[in-house]
Design an enzyme around this catalytic site. Structure first.
Site, PDB file in Angstrom:
ATOM      1  CE  LYS A  12      43.414  39.197  37.917  1.00 27.97           C
ATOM      2  NZ  LYS A  12      42.394  40.224  37.752  1.00 27.97           N
ATOM      3  CE1 TYR A  36      43.929  36.529  35.494  1.00 23.86           C
ATOM      4  CE2 TYR A  36      44.463  34.647  36.877  1.00 23.86           C
ATOM      5  CZ  TYR A  36      43.590  35.660  36.512  1.00 23.86           C
ATOM      6  OH  TYR A  36      42.388  35.804  37.166  1.00 23.86           O
ATOM      7  CG  ASN A  82      34.822  41.959  36.907  1.00 27.90           C
ATOM      8  OD1 ASN A  82      35.072  40.956  37.561  1.00 27.90           O
ATOM      9  ND2 ASN A  82      34.285  41.892  35.695  1.00 27.90           N
TER      10      ASN A  82
HETATM   11  P1  NAD Z   1      35.036  36.446  31.965  1.00 29.40           P
HETATM   12  O1  NAD Z   1      35.968  36.071  30.891  1.00 29.40           O
HETATM   13  O2  NAD Z   1      33.767  35.656  32.141  1.00 29.40           O
HETATM   14  O3  NAD Z   1      34.651  37.979  31.868  1.00 29.40           O
HETATM   15  C1  NAD Z   1      35.659  38.937  31.702  1.00 29.40           C
HETATM   16  C2  NAD Z   1      35.045  40.287  31.547  1.00 29.40           C
HETATM   17  O4  NAD Z   1      36.075  41.181  31.180  1.00 29.40           O
HETATM   18  C3  NAD Z   1      33.987  40.323  30.474  1.00 29.40           C
HETATM   19  O5  NAD Z   1      32.890  41.095  30.881  1.00 29.40           O
HETATM   20  C4  NAD Z   1      34.709  40.984  29.306  1.00 29.40           C
HETATM   21  O6  NAD Z   1      33.828  41.764  28.506  1.00 29.40           O
HETATM   22  C5  NAD Z   1      35.710  41.868  30.014  1.00 29.40           C
HETATM   23  N1  NAD Z   1      36.834  42.108  29.134  1.00 29.40           N
HETATM   24  C6  NAD Z   1      37.653  41.198  28.566  1.00 29.40           C
HETATM   25  N2  NAD Z   1      38.549  41.816  27.771  1.00 29.40           N
HETATM   26  C7  NAD Z   1      38.265  43.149  27.839  1.00 29.40           C
HETATM   27  C8  NAD Z   1      38.832  44.313  27.274  1.00 29.40           C
HETATM   28  N3  NAD Z   1      39.874  44.257  26.450  1.00 29.40           N
HETATM   29  N4  NAD Z   1      38.299  45.506  27.584  1.00 29.40           N
HETATM   30  C9  NAD Z   1      37.244  45.606  28.421  1.00 29.40           C
HETATM   31  N5  NAD Z   1      36.664  44.550  29.003  1.00 29.40           N
HETATM   32  C10 NAD Z   1      37.183  43.338  28.708  1.00 29.40           C
HETATM   33  O7  NAD Z   1      35.896  36.439  33.293  1.00 29.40           O
HETATM   34  P2  NAD Z   1      35.517  36.314  34.842  1.00 29.40           P
HETATM   35  O8  NAD Z   1      35.865  34.953  35.255  1.00 29.40           O
HETATM   36  O9  NAD Z   1      34.165  36.846  35.113  1.00 29.40           O
HETATM   37  O10 NAD Z   1      36.652  37.279  35.428  1.00 29.40           O
HETATM   38  C11 NAD Z   1      36.385  38.551  35.964  1.00 29.40           C
HETATM   39  C12 NAD Z   1      37.558  38.958  36.818  1.00 29.40           C
HETATM   40  O11 NAD Z   1      37.742  37.997  37.861  1.00 29.40           O
HETATM   41  C13 NAD Z   1      38.890  39.030  36.064  1.00 29.40           C
HETATM   42  O12 NAD Z   1      39.633  40.145  36.535  1.00 29.40           O
HETATM   43  C14 NAD Z   1      39.576  37.747  36.479  1.00 29.40           C
HETATM   44  O13 NAD Z   1      40.969  37.838  36.418  1.00 29.40           O
HETATM   45  C15 NAD Z   1      39.088  37.573  37.896  1.00 29.40           C
HETATM   46  N6  NAD Z   1      39.152  36.213  38.416  1.00 29.40           N
HETATM   47  C16 NAD Z   1      38.420  35.211  37.862  1.00 29.40           C
HETATM   48  C17 NAD Z   1      38.527  33.945  38.395  1.00 29.40           C
HETATM   49  C18 NAD Z   1      37.734  32.785  37.843  1.00 29.40           C
HETATM   50  O14 NAD Z   1      38.010  31.647  38.270  1.00 29.40           O
HETATM   51  N7  NAD Z   1      36.776  32.992  36.971  1.00 29.40           N
HETATM   52  C19 NAD Z   1      39.375  33.689  39.465  1.00 29.40           C
HETATM   53  C20 NAD Z   1      40.111  34.730  39.993  1.00 29.40           C
HETATM   54  C21 NAD Z   1      39.986  36.000  39.466  1.00 29.40           C
END
Ligand code: NAD
Length: 247
Positions: A159, A155, A90
């Site tokens: 993906k 980004y 994730n």
């Molecule tokens: P967020 O920024 O709230 O959390 C990201 C997580 O990744 C955190 O727990 C952080 O500790 C971890 N992280 C960041 N950099 C890191 C590193 N260098 N090493 C280890 N861990 C690291 O993001 P989110 O929105 O919860 O996103 C989670 C996933 O969902 C991601 O892969 C993101 O691409 C994907 N995503 C999010 C959305 C959205 O709209 N929020 C949409 C599509 C996909």
């Protein structure tokens, strides 16, 4: 749904990752929460233990782009919990820079976490899962893996790569009874979205037929399905959870 299962969730300290951790705990799994820093992992474990006193949880903070550190961390999970059945890849970072301002260093950061770490974690988990007789790997894609996005090209590119790894590893690992799927969230209510400029988010929301952005729990529910035996014949799928958003 996950009784007697053990899960690793990368980036499990907040946002979608934390929702996955909670959903897995609520369904009986033992969960290893991985984060980038000891401090945030320990804080997160303390609040999980308060909310779920019966839960079996552990925390680790390997550098996800370092195969050695990840291998050691996953071996500890197996040692402590007895198995490693589910990997939720994730952790991820996003980008919104224009191509003209995009530095190669910024591009490499995205590649390291959103692509290389998924490869490294999947390899480490698959080695354990193969020996055990199977497992489920669930990657985090995004709706931009289908449509691209108008800035921050690293980004969506990352993906698209996640989708490619998902489909390819599903084909490679089926013989070892390891299923590999991805969840492709739409715009979801987390810090990652709060960090994006409003002019990027507003037009996105206007295109969502369900009329709202997703909540982390909406996404975690899809992870639960793909982690459980309910999806025992599902592999190589990119499951969109985006309110039918089209950008
Ligand atoms: P967020 O920024 O709230 O959390 C990201 C997580 O990744 C955190 O727990 C952080 O500790 C971890 N992280 C960041 N950099 C890191 C590193 N260098 N090493 C280890 N861990 C690291 O993001 P989110 O929105 O919860 O996103 C989670 C996933 O969902 C991601 O892969 C993101 O691409 C994907 N995503 C999010 C959305 C959205 O709209 N929020 C949409 C599509 C996909």
């Amino acid at each position: 749904m996950l009784r007697n299962k053990t899960a690793v969730v990368t980036g499990g300290t907040r946002g979608i990752g934390l929702a996955i951790v909670e959903k897995f705990i609520e369904n009986g799994a033992k969960v290893a929460v991985l984060g980038s820093r000891q401090e945030t992992v320990e804080k997160s474990l303390a609040s999980l233990r308060e909310k779920y006193p019966e839960a079996e949880v552990m925390g680790l903070w390997p550098k996800l782009s370092d195969a050695h550190q990840v291998g050691e961390a996953f071996a500890r999970v197996k040692e402590e919990f007895g198995s490693l059945d589910i990997l939720a890849n994730n952790a991820g970072i996003s980008a919104s820079q224009s191509l003209y301002d995009y530095t190669p260093e910024d591009f490499s950061k995205i590649v390291d976490l959103n692509i290389s770490a998924v490869f490294i974690c999947s390899q480490a988990a698959a080695r354990i899962m193969k020996e055990q007789g199977g497992g489920s790997i669930i990657n985090t894609s995004s709706m931009v893996s289908i449509y691209g996005q108008p800035s921050g090209v690293g980004y969506p590119a990352s993906k698209f790569a996640v989708n490619g790894m998902t489909k390819s590893l599903a084909r490679e690992l089926g013989k070892d009874n390891i299923r590999v799927n991805a969840v492709a969230p739409g715009v979801t209510n987390t810090d990652m979205v709060a960090a994006l400029p409003e002019e990027m988010i507003k037009p996105l929301i206007a295109t969502i037929p369900l009329g709202r952005i997703g909540e982390p729990e909406d996404i975690a529910n899809a992870f639960l399905f793909l982690a459980s035996e309910m999806s025992s014949y599902v592999t190589g799928t990119i499951l969109s959870v985006d309110g039918a958003a089209r950008s």
